[in-house]
Design a protein around this motif. Sequence first.
Motif, PDB file in Angstrom:
ATOM      1  N   GLU A  71     -20.407 -34.878 -36.804  1.00  0.00           N
ATOM      2  CA  GLU A  71     -21.024 -34.901 -38.125  1.00  0.00           C
ATOM      3  C   GLU A  71     -19.977 -35.163 -39.205  1.00  0.00           C
ATOM      4  O   GLU A  71     -20.200 -35.958 -40.115  1.00  0.00           O
ATOM      5  CB  GLU A  71     -21.745 -33.584 -38.382  1.00  0.00           C
ATOM      6  CG  GLU A  71     -22.550 -33.585 -39.669  1.00  0.00           C
ATOM      7  CD  GLU A  71     -23.402 -32.340 -39.822  1.00  0.00           C
ATOM      8  OE1 GLU A  71     -24.469 -32.455 -40.418  1.00  0.00           O
ATOM      9  OE2 GLU A  71     -22.983 -31.260 -39.343  1.00  0.00           O
TER      10      GLU A  71
ATOM     11  N   HIS B 203     -17.299 -36.852 -38.920  1.00  0.00           N
ATOM     12  CA  HIS B 203     -16.832 -38.233 -38.816  1.00  0.00           C
ATOM     13  C   HIS B 203     -17.941 -39.252 -39.061  1.00  0.00           C
ATOM     14  O   HIS B 203     -17.740 -40.447 -38.883  1.00  0.00           O
ATOM     15  CB  HIS B 203     -16.187 -38.470 -37.444  1.00  0.00           C
ATOM     16  CG  HIS B 203     -14.913 -37.719 -37.273  1.00  0.00           C
ATOM     17  ND1 HIS B 203     -14.848 -36.516 -36.614  1.00  0.00           N
ATOM     18  CD2 HIS B 203     -13.653 -37.973 -37.716  1.00  0.00           C
ATOM     19  CE1 HIS B 203     -13.608 -36.061 -36.640  1.00  0.00           C
ATOM     20  NE2 HIS B 203     -12.860 -36.919 -37.303  1.00  0.00           N
ATOM     21  N   GLY B 204     -19.122 -38.796 -39.458  1.00  0.00           N
ATOM     22  CA  GLY B 204     -20.227 -39.699 -39.759  1.00  0.00           C
ATOM     23  C   GLY B 204     -20.855 -40.339 -38.535  1.00  0.00           C
ATOM     24  O   GLY B 204     -21.469 -41.392 -38.625  1.00  0.00           O
ATOM     25  N   SER B 205     -20.710 -39.694 -37.382  1.00  0.00           N
ATOM     26  CA  SER B 205     -21.246 -40.263 -36.143  1.00  0.00           C
ATOM     27  C   SER B 205     -22.662 -39.796 -35.818  1.00  0.00           C
ATOM     28  O   SER B 205     -23.240 -40.237 -34.846  1.00  0.00           O
ATOM     29  CB  SER B 205     -20.341 -39.882 -34.956  1.00  0.00           C
ATOM     30  OG  SER B 205     -19.047 -40.383 -35.172  1.00  0.00           O
TER      31      SER B 205
END
Length: 144
Positions: free
Chosen positions: A53, A55-57
């Motif tokens: 979350e 790392h924007g994944s």
Amino acid sequence: MERLTKWEDGSITYNEKRELECGEYCDSCSQGAGICKTVENMIKKLATYEDAEEHGSIVRLPCKVGDTVWDNDFGYPESYEIKAFSYGYCDSYVEPDIEDQIIFYYENYSGSITGAFPMSELGKTVFLTHEEAEKKLEQLKNEI
């Protein structure tokens, strides 16, 4: 976002401000939270999700397959069922010019895939409730 886990010297721990009771997670546990493999695995999995979350994944979709969405077709709200979603490019036989976005595909009452829309259109031209679609339709009528 407040993390519930943290990394210290290559190990994962949980936030000490929270009390962890082993009995909340395991039935009839006699080991205690300090040596419980179940709780340890839960903490590791949670840490993995929290890392992703950060790392924007992780993408949180506003609707799922099987949900009904509403589109204002020909001056009245029409319902469609979400049948699939994808990321990337939408074939032009469904909807042209959708690239590099999450795309939702929907079907009509007869079960045919009749269209697609990018996630960015939710709340603009496609709505999650009948009421939202009617409100937008009324707004458009008042602008004329």
